[in-house]
Design an enzyme around this catalytic site. Structure first.
Site, PDB file in Angstrom:
ATOM      1  N   CYS A   1      -9.246  17.510 -39.371  1.00  0.00           N
ATOM      2  CA  CYS A   1      -9.494  17.748 -37.941  1.00  0.00           C
ATOM      3  C   CYS A   1      -8.834  16.665 -37.092  1.00  0.00           C
ATOM      4  CB  CYS A   1     -10.993  17.881 -37.661  1.00  0.00           C
ATOM      5  SG  CYS A   1     -11.302  18.560 -36.016  1.00  0.00           S
TER       6      CYS A   1
ATOM      7  N   HIS B   1     -11.983  22.507 -41.187  1.00  0.00           N
ATOM      8  CA  HIS B   1     -12.969  21.640 -41.840  1.00  0.00           C
ATOM      9  C   HIS B   1     -13.279  22.153 -43.245  1.00  0.00           C
ATOM     10  CE1 HIS B   1     -14.141  19.078 -38.428  1.00  0.00           C
ATOM     11  NE2 HIS B   1     -13.802  20.120 -37.699  1.00  0.00           N
TER      12      HIS B   1
ATOM     13  N   GLU C   1     -14.969  20.765 -45.439  1.00  0.00           N
ATOM     14  CA  GLU C   1     -16.365  20.416 -45.766  1.00  0.00           C
ATOM     15  C   GLU C   1     -17.366  21.420 -45.214  1.00  0.00           C
ATOM     16  OE1 GLU C   1     -14.517  19.048 -43.483  1.00  0.00           O
ATOM     17  OE2 GLU C   1     -15.696  18.373 -41.767  1.00  0.00           O
TER      18      GLU C   1
END
Lengths: 251, 193
Positions: free
Chosen positions: B76, B175, B177
């Site tokens: 990001c 992202h 994650e």
């Protein structure tokens, strides 16, 4: 292509998941972390955890649960309920929340939206608006629909955006819990008026209702609770049907 | 050991939790020595480009990051900082990647670009086992342009670099994650590079 999002909402009271019918008659449906993980595996695009006891009982945070959710869930999640200060929001960010929703406290103190957005970014602030129609006008309510404010839906939504809201989560208190569908015209007007995403909440009873609000209602996401919690519409079934209807969906 | 660079930009916890779920050993650190000696380095973050660059400078990490030779992954704002320049407050970035970071600026486009979007044109082992058209999670208002180092593309109004690679440096605008099993696979791939 950006997909329309399907978001199960887990109402939390005393650390357990509940879903109220028009916010009354609370009934427990399971452990928040287990249920969230299950939804993520089934294809939920995000999760929302609302601490519904917060406003009533002055319980400001449920950071411990949020920490456990963040450790276990691999999709974004939003938390809300009783967030009344920048510090409340900061604690939840620290515990691992991706976004917070503010509702009653923002109506009382709109500066809260600006303060959280400028400190943690617009993407972190979802402004939840509960409204009820009175004489043809959408009046904003607070405290789970129990109190009327002096604000009107559209002007309040615009102000929220101008103050830095990243998304609007709108619930029609006239439709919530009824399973009769969403007020699509109202959603479409909101979505066209604003430049931030709109999450539609309150009223879904069928797959068609959700398809309608994502197309005719121009909503970016649909949030629901009981239809998922009680297995009435499993998420994989819903997403397959929306995909069939040519609505962009992550499968 | 994986060094997750801690430069006070929030959301480190999310990346740390994702590494934890994969059973990886990591440390959150801003120590130049720990970062230099790590097997892998992650540069995560959310926030605004000029203040994020200022934080890297304050911690003396600009040259440290530029000199790294182990696999590095920016996520990001992390990938944006690895680029040459960002339109966000006209910020000079680290210049590992030649890409410019531009704001989404098309009429009718909702900004931030928030939600799940698909990735295509996947290259490099970072995307091993990930299908063309897979969905990943985005939250951002600025994105790197396309160039020869682009290893994945997403379209939002215009196509932009979903991921970039140059030498030992990698970056994703999305992202991983927060991108369910696709994101987990990407992070596993990064740990095996």
């Amino acid at each position: 292509m950006l997909a329309k999002r399907i978001i199960p909402c887990l109402d939390i009271k005393d650390g357990q998941t509940v879903k109220g019918i028009n916010f009354l008659g609370l009934r427990e449906v399971g452990d928040p972390v287990d249920l969230g993980r299950l939804y993520a595996q089934q294809g939920a695009d995000e999760l929302v955890y609302l601490d519904i006891s917060a406003t009533f009982e002055g319980r400001r945070t449920f950071a411990e649960l949020v920490t456990r959710i963040a450790e276990n869930i691999n999709i974004p999640f939003t938390v809300g309920g009783g967030i009344a200060s920048v510090d409340d929001a900061g604690r939840l960010l620290g515990a691992g929340a991706d976004k917070v929703t503010v509702n009653s406290a923002a109506v009382r103190n709109p500066q809260l939206i600006s303060d959280i957005a400028s400190k943690y970014g617009n993407q972190f602030v979802v402004v939840a608006i509960d409204a009820k129609q009175v004489d043809g006008q959408w009046r904003v309510t607070t405290h789970g629909g129990r109190k009327f404010s002096d604000r009107e839906l559209f002007s309040w939504a615009r102000e929220a955006q101008e103050r830095g809201a990243g998304e609007i989560l709108f619930t029609s208190m006239d439709h919530d819990g009824t399973k009769n569908g969403y007020p699509c015209d109202t959603f479409a007007r909101l979505s066209e008026m604003l430049s931030i995403p709109i999450i539609a909440s309150g009223g879904a009873g069928t797959i068609q209702h959700i398809a309608d609000v994502l197309t005719r209602g121009k909503a970016d996401a649909a949030l629901a609770a009981s239809i998922f919690h009680y297995g009435e519409i499993p998420i994989p079934t819903l997403k397959a049907a929306l995909h069939q209807a040519n609505i962009p969906i992550r499968l | 050991m994986i060094a997750v660079i801690d430069y006070d930009t929030g959301n480190l916890r999310s990346v740390a939790n994702a590494l934890g779920r994969l059973g990886a050993e990591y440390t959150l650190t801003s120590s130049p020595d720990e970062i230099r000696s790590a097997d892998r380095v992650l540069l995560p973050g959310v926030g605004e480009a000029s203040s994020a660059m200022a934080k890297l400078r304050e911690r003396g990490l600009v040259d440290v990051i530029r000199s790294l030779t182990q696999p590095v992954l920016g996520i990001c704002i992390g990938v944006q900082l690895l680029c040459r320049h960002s339109e966000e407050n006209d910020t000079e970035c680290l210049g590992i990647f030649e890409n410019e970071v531009r704001r989404f600026d098309l009429p009718g486009l909702k900004v931030p670009h928030m939600g799940w979007n698909s990735i295509n044109g996947l290259r490099t082992p970072l995307f091993d086992g990930i299908d063309e058209g897979a969905y990943v999670y985005y939250v951002h208002s600025f994105a790197p342009t396309l160039n020869a180092d682009t290893i994945a593309t997403t379209e939002y109004g215009l196509p932009f670099s979903a991921a970039i690679a140059r030498g030992n440096f990698f970056g994703t605008q999305f992202h991983p994650e927060k991108s369910a099993s696709v994101g987990e696979r990407l992070l596993q791939n990064f740990l095996k590079l």
